[in-house]
Structure formats: structure tokens, C-alpha cells
Design a protein around this motif. Structure first.
Motif, short mmCIF file in Angstrom:
data_model
loop_
_atom_site.label_atom_id
_atom_site.label_comp_id
_atom_site.label_asym_id
_atom_site.label_seq_id
_atom_site.Cartn_x
_atom_site.Cartn_y
_atom_site.Cartn_z
N HIS A 1 0.45 8.52 -3.34
CA HIS A 1 -0.98 8.30 -3.93
C HIS A 1 -1.22 6.88 -4.66
CE1 HIS A 1 -1.43 12.45 -2.53
NE2 HIS A 1 -0.40 12.97 -3.34
N GLY A 2 -2.33 6.44 -4.37
CA GLY A 2 -2.71 5.27 -4.83
C GLY A 2 -3.46 4.24 -4.06
N ASP A 3 -4.57 4.17 -4.61
CA ASP A 3 -5.57 3.03 -3.65
C ASP A 3 -5.72 1.60 -4.16
OD1 ASP A 3 -5.45 5.17 -1.57
OD2 ASP A 3 -7.05 6.26 -2.52
N ASP A 4 -5.45 1.53 -5.26
CA ASP A 4 -5.86 0.31 -5.79
C ASP A 4 -4.86 -0.99 -5.73
OD1 ASP A 4 -3.70 0.42 -7.44
OD2 ASP A 4 -4.95 0.40 -9.42
N GLY A 5 -3.90 -0.67 -4.88
CA GLY A 5 -2.88 -1.89 -4.48
C GLY A 5 -1.81 -2.06 -5.55
N ASN B 1 0.84 -1.35 0.00
CA ASN B 1 -0.07 -0.03 -0.10
C ASN B 1 0.77 1.15 0.04
OD1 ASN B 1 0.66 0.82 2.83
ND2 ASN B 1 -0.64 -0.82 3.47
N LYS B 2 0.26 2.24 -0.27
CA LYS B 2 0.91 3.67 -0.39
C LYS B 2 1.54 3.76 0.86
CE LYS B 2 -3.08 6.29 0.83
NZ LYS B 2 -4.16 7.53 0.30
N ASP B 3 1.46 3.71 2.14
CA ASP B 3 2.36 3.96 3.43
C ASP B 3 3.53 3.12 3.45
OD1 ASP B 3 0.16 5.56 4.53
OD2 ASP B 3 -0.90 4.22 5.06
N THR C 1 5.70 11.71 -0.55
CA THR C 1 4.32 11.76 -0.64
C THR C 1 3.68 10.85 -1.65
OG1 THR C 1 4.13 14.06 -0.35
CG2 THR C 1 1.96 12.94 -0.93
N LYS D 1 5.89 4.43 1.00
CA LYS D 1 6.55 5.61 1.46
C LYS D 1 7.54 5.28 2.56
CE LYS D 1 4.86 10.03 3.89
NZ LYS D 1 5.71 10.12 5.14
N PHE E 1 0.62 3.30 -8.42
CA PHE E 1 0.87 4.40 -7.21
C PHE E 1 1.60 5.52 -8.14
CE2 PHE E 1 0.96 0.34 -5.40
CZ PHE E 1 0.15 0.62 -4.10
#
Length: 72
Positions: A22-26, A2-4, A20, A7, A29
Motif C-alpha cells: 500500500h502507498g500512493d505518494d510514491g 510505485n506499489k506495483d 500486499t 510488489k 509504502f
């Protein structure tokens, strides 16, 4: 992945960076990485530095990563 997690990996490999993601589909990103270590380096070299922090996760756990990089 995931994005975290991305990061944290980038920050661990480039400790002076502000990151920073972004991206939520796994899989897809976008990351903005601002790092003083990029000073004097061409964008391709900056991107390679970021990809190096992700190792074999690129292409396996991360399908696509769009990068914006710049020196601080």
C-alpha cells in the motif's frame, strides 16, 4: 517507484511469498509479506530478506517502507 513495482521486486526475490503493498505518494509504502522462507527466523531477519529484494532502491527510490512479515 510505485506499489506495483515494489510488489514485483519482492515477489521476484522471494518467489514463495504472498505480498500486499500500500502507498500512493510514491515514497512511503507499507508491505505485508507472508513467506514460508521466514519460518524460524526472527522479525529482523525477515525484514532484511525483504530489503535485500529491493537492493539500492531502499533509501533512494523508496523513502520509507513499513513491513509486516510472517511465515506462511
Amino acid at each position: 517507484m510505485n506499489k506495483d513495482e515494489i510488489k514485483k521486486l519482492i515477489e521476484a526475490g522471494l518467489p514463495n511469498a504472498k505480498v500486499t503493498v500500500h502507498g500512493d505518494d510514491g515514497q512511503h509504502f507499507e508491505a505485508e509479506v507472508v513467506c514460508p522462507d521466514f519460518a524460524g527466523k526472527l522479525p529482523l531477519a525477515q525484514h532484511r530478506m525483504v530489503y535485500a529484494t529491493l537492493g539500492d532502491k531502499m533509501g533512494r527510490d523508496i523513502h520509507a517502507l513499513a513491513l509486516k512479515t510472517r511465515a506462511a
